[in-house]
Design a protein around this motif. Sequence first.
Motif, PDB file in Angstrom:
ATOM      1  N   PRO A  82       0.817  -1.226   0.000  1.00  0.00           N
ATOM      2  CA  PRO A  82       0.000   0.000   0.000  1.00  0.00           C
ATOM      3  C   PRO A  82       0.846   1.269   0.000  1.00  0.00           C
ATOM      4  N   GLU A  83       1.961   1.247   0.726  1.00  0.00           N
ATOM      5  CA  GLU A  83       2.822   2.430   0.783  1.00  0.00           C
ATOM      6  C   GLU A  83       3.498   2.683  -0.553  1.00  0.00           C
ATOM      7  N   TYR A  84       3.907   1.599  -1.248  1.00  0.00           N
ATOM      8  CA  TYR A  84       4.467   1.768  -2.591  1.00  0.00           C
ATOM      9  C   TYR A  84       3.450   2.410  -3.521  1.00  0.00           C
ATOM     10  N   LEU A  85       2.201   1.962  -3.426  1.00  0.00           N
ATOM     11  CA  LEU A  85       1.171   2.510  -4.296  1.00  0.00           C
ATOM     12  C   LEU A  85       0.893   3.975  -3.968  1.00  0.00           C
ATOM     13  N   ARG A  86       0.866   4.301  -2.703  1.00  0.00           N
ATOM     14  CA  ARG A  86       0.690   5.707  -2.319  1.00  0.00           C
ATOM     15  C   ARG A  86       1.819   6.565  -2.886  1.00  0.00           C
ATOM     16  N   MET A  87       3.038   6.041  -2.823  1.00  0.00           N
ATOM     17  CA  MET A  87       4.178   6.785  -3.355  1.00  0.00           C
ATOM     18  C   MET A  87       4.020   6.993  -4.865  1.00  0.00           C
ATOM     19  N   LEU A  88       3.611   5.932  -5.569  1.00  0.00           N
ATOM     20  CA  LEU A  88       3.399   6.051  -7.011  1.00  0.00           C
ATOM     21  C   LEU A  88       2.361   7.119  -7.327  1.00  0.00           C
ATOM     22  N   TYR A  89       1.234   7.073  -6.631  1.00  0.00           N
ATOM     23  CA  TYR A  89       0.139   7.988  -6.962  1.00  0.00           C
ATOM     24  C   TYR A  89       0.423   9.416  -6.513  1.00  0.00           C
ATOM     25  N   GLN A  90       1.261   9.596  -5.518  1.00  0.00           N
ATOM     26  CA  GLN A  90       1.682  10.948  -5.173  1.00  0.00           C
ATOM     27  C   GLN A  90       2.490  11.556  -6.315  1.00  0.00           C
ATOM     28  N   ASN A  91       3.260  10.721  -6.982  1.00  0.00           N
ATOM     29  CA  ASN A  91       4.091  11.194  -8.091  1.00  0.00           C
ATOM     30  C   ASN A  91       3.285  11.346  -9.372  1.00  0.00           C
ATOM     31  N   ASN A  92       2.423  10.363  -9.643  1.00  0.00           N
ATOM     32  CA  ASN A  92       1.636  10.370 -10.877  1.00  0.00           C
ATOM     33  C   ASN A  92       0.330   9.619 -10.622  1.00  0.00           C
ATOM     34  N   PRO A  93      -0.788  10.334 -10.493  1.00  0.00           N
ATOM     35  CA  PRO A  93      -2.077   9.677 -10.214  1.00  0.00           C
ATOM     36  C   PRO A  93      -2.477   8.646 -11.263  1.00  0.00           C
ATOM     37  N   ASP A  94      -1.930   8.758 -12.466  1.00  0.00           N
ATOM     38  CA  ASP A  94      -2.239   7.809 -13.532  1.00  0.00           C
ATOM     39  C   ASP A  94      -1.134   6.772 -13.723  1.00  0.00           C
ATOM     40  N   GLY A  95      -0.186   6.710 -12.788  1.00  0.00           N
ATOM     41  CA  GLY A  95       0.940   5.797 -12.934  1.00  0.00           C
ATOM     42  C   GLY A  95       0.542   4.340 -12.847  1.00  0.00           C
ATOM     43  N   GLU A  96       1.409   3.495 -13.365  1.00  0.00           N
ATOM     44  CA  GLU A  96       1.188   2.051 -13.371  1.00  0.00           C
ATOM     45  C   GLU A  96       2.252   1.361 -12.528  1.00  0.00           C
ATOM     46  N   LEU A  97       1.895   0.187 -12.031  1.00  0.00           N
ATOM     47  CA  LEU A  97       2.798  -0.616 -11.202  1.00  0.00           C
ATOM     48  C   LEU A  97       3.412  -1.719 -12.049  1.00  0.00           C
ATOM     49  N   MET A  98       4.669  -2.025 -11.776  1.00  0.00           N
ATOM     50  CA  MET A  98       5.286  -3.189 -12.368  1.00  0.00           C
ATOM     51  C   MET A  98       5.849  -4.049 -11.248  1.00  0.00           C
ATOM     52  N   PRO A  99       5.032  -4.959 -10.698  1.00  0.00           N
ATOM     53  CA  PRO A  99       5.534  -5.784  -9.598  1.00  0.00           C
ATOM     54  C   PRO A  99       6.558  -6.798 -10.083  1.00  0.00           C
ATOM     55  N   CYS A 100       7.686  -6.836  -9.394  1.00  0.00           N
ATOM     56  CA  CYS A 100       8.678  -7.888  -9.596  1.00  0.00           C
ATOM     57  C   CYS A 100       8.407  -8.927  -8.516  1.00  0.00           C
ATOM     58  N   VAL A 101       7.895 -10.075  -8.895  1.00  0.00           N
ATOM     59  CA  VAL A 101       7.376 -11.038  -7.926  1.00  0.00           C
ATOM     60  C   VAL A 101       8.354 -12.188  -7.711  1.00  0.00           C
ATOM     61  N   ASN A 102       8.473 -12.585  -6.464  1.00  0.00           N
ATOM     62  CA  ASN A 102       9.330 -13.701  -6.086  1.00  0.00           C
ATOM     63  C   ASN A 102       8.561 -14.996  -6.344  1.00  0.00           C
ATOM     64  N   ILE A 103       8.790 -15.609  -7.484  1.00  0.00           N
ATOM     65  CA  ILE A 103       8.017 -16.778  -7.884  1.00  0.00           C
ATOM     66  C   ILE A 103       8.380 -18.024  -7.084  1.00  0.00           C
ATOM     67  N   PHE A 104       9.388 -17.918  -6.243  1.00  0.00           N
ATOM     68  CA  PHE A 104       9.803 -19.078  -5.446  1.00  0.00           C
ATOM     69  C   PHE A 104       9.212 -19.047  -4.042  1.00  0.00           C
ATOM     70  N   SER A 105       9.113 -17.863  -3.431  1.00  0.00           N
ATOM     71  CA  SER A 105       8.492 -17.751  -2.104  1.00  0.00           C
ATOM     72  C   SER A 105       6.982 -17.602  -2.194  1.00  0.00           C
ATOM     73  N   MET A 106       6.469 -17.116  -3.320  1.00  0.00           N
ATOM     74  CA  MET A 106       5.029 -16.974  -3.524  1.00  0.00           C
ATOM     75  C   MET A 106       4.508 -18.201  -4.259  1.00  0.00           C
ATOM     76  N   THR A 107       3.566 -18.899  -3.648  1.00  0.00           N
ATOM     77  CA  THR A 107       2.939 -20.043  -4.298  1.00  0.00           C
ATOM     78  C   THR A 107       2.013 -19.546  -5.399  1.00  0.00           C
ATOM     79  N   PRO A 108       1.585 -20.424  -6.312  1.00  0.00           N
ATOM     80  CA  PRO A 108       0.593 -19.993  -7.299  1.00  0.00           C
ATOM     81  C   PRO A 108      -0.659 -19.403  -6.651  1.00  0.00           C
ATOM     82  N   GLU A 109      -1.078 -19.942  -5.517  1.00  0.00           N
ATOM     83  CA  GLU A 109      -2.238 -19.383  -4.805  1.00  0.00           C
ATOM     84  C   GLU A 109      -1.939 -17.962  -4.322  1.00  0.00           C
TER      85      GLU A 109
END
Length: 312
Positions: A67-94
């Motif tokens: 949530p804090e990352y998203l707040r930071m993004l929207y403070q900079n650019n309300p129309d900004g987009e996120l590009m999550p870099c996801v840990n595919i090994f610690s995060m299960t498919p679920e």
Amino acid sequence: FGVVEEAVRSAAGCDAILAVGGGSVMGVNFMNHVGPYSDRKQTPKEKVPGCPNWTFGGAGAYRMGVPEYLRMLYQNNPDGELMPCVNIFSMTPEDMEHFAHYLLDKKDESEWGALRAADGIEEPVKVWYWELANEVDGWGKAREKWRIEGYIKYARAAAEAIRKVDPNAKIMANGPTAPWGDFWNIEEYTPASWTSWHMGILPGLVDIIDGIAMHPYYDGYSPEFGGMYFADKVKADVDKMVEEQDIRDENGNLKDIEIIATEHNRFVDLSGINNDFNSAMSVAQFWNLVYQRPWFTGGTIHNLDGQWCAFW
């Protein structure tokens, strides 16, 4: 956090922001970093089944969560987009599916959309790309068969989970981090050594990806050689694989897989030398070359001061 918000509010607008980016993401399961801080928890440090010598996780319950990352993004650019870099090994498919719901669902659509709204982000998040892990090729020798097979297995499972939620999600594979032989502890630098990673993973992933990541830090080399020569080579290899497998887009054309520099600067050093005049000129030269390549569609400045990855 208010100081950070003020800093990003006054900065030049970014089209998107990379979260979390860098090696930090490999300790994180994003589902442990949503909701109230009191409910956040540490991501366990665990070995990856079927992948000897791979241990990921270990990040604490960060106050700087999603949530804090998203707040930071929207403070900079309300129309900004996120590009999550996801840990595919610690995060299960679920976990991956739940995280996609957290970002993309309307607040009344699911418990995850409601949680995001409760975190202060009312509307669904615009996601530009999903980057599948960070610098996996650098965690030992890239030519090891289990490493390539393990990445393909976990990347395909993650992509399938994400696309259950968003069938049109854009997926980015972890390409060759950098073409320097010693990055993989390879004794002899040869073209076969630095290309071994992307040439190993592409046969098992080219049918599901939309982009491939690179991290061109080229201190000691020119941007033409240290960035573009290698990007051109990776793109040529990708295009050849697409043609061999006859991968088509929705219009029936051969699929045009993009290159994205999810980390980039003249130096990899974090001591402040990335914000001097020489570095600025080098970065400008790099981007002038990028703009001549329509398939090179994005990149970061990593970093100006500390662990900052902001998309331009």
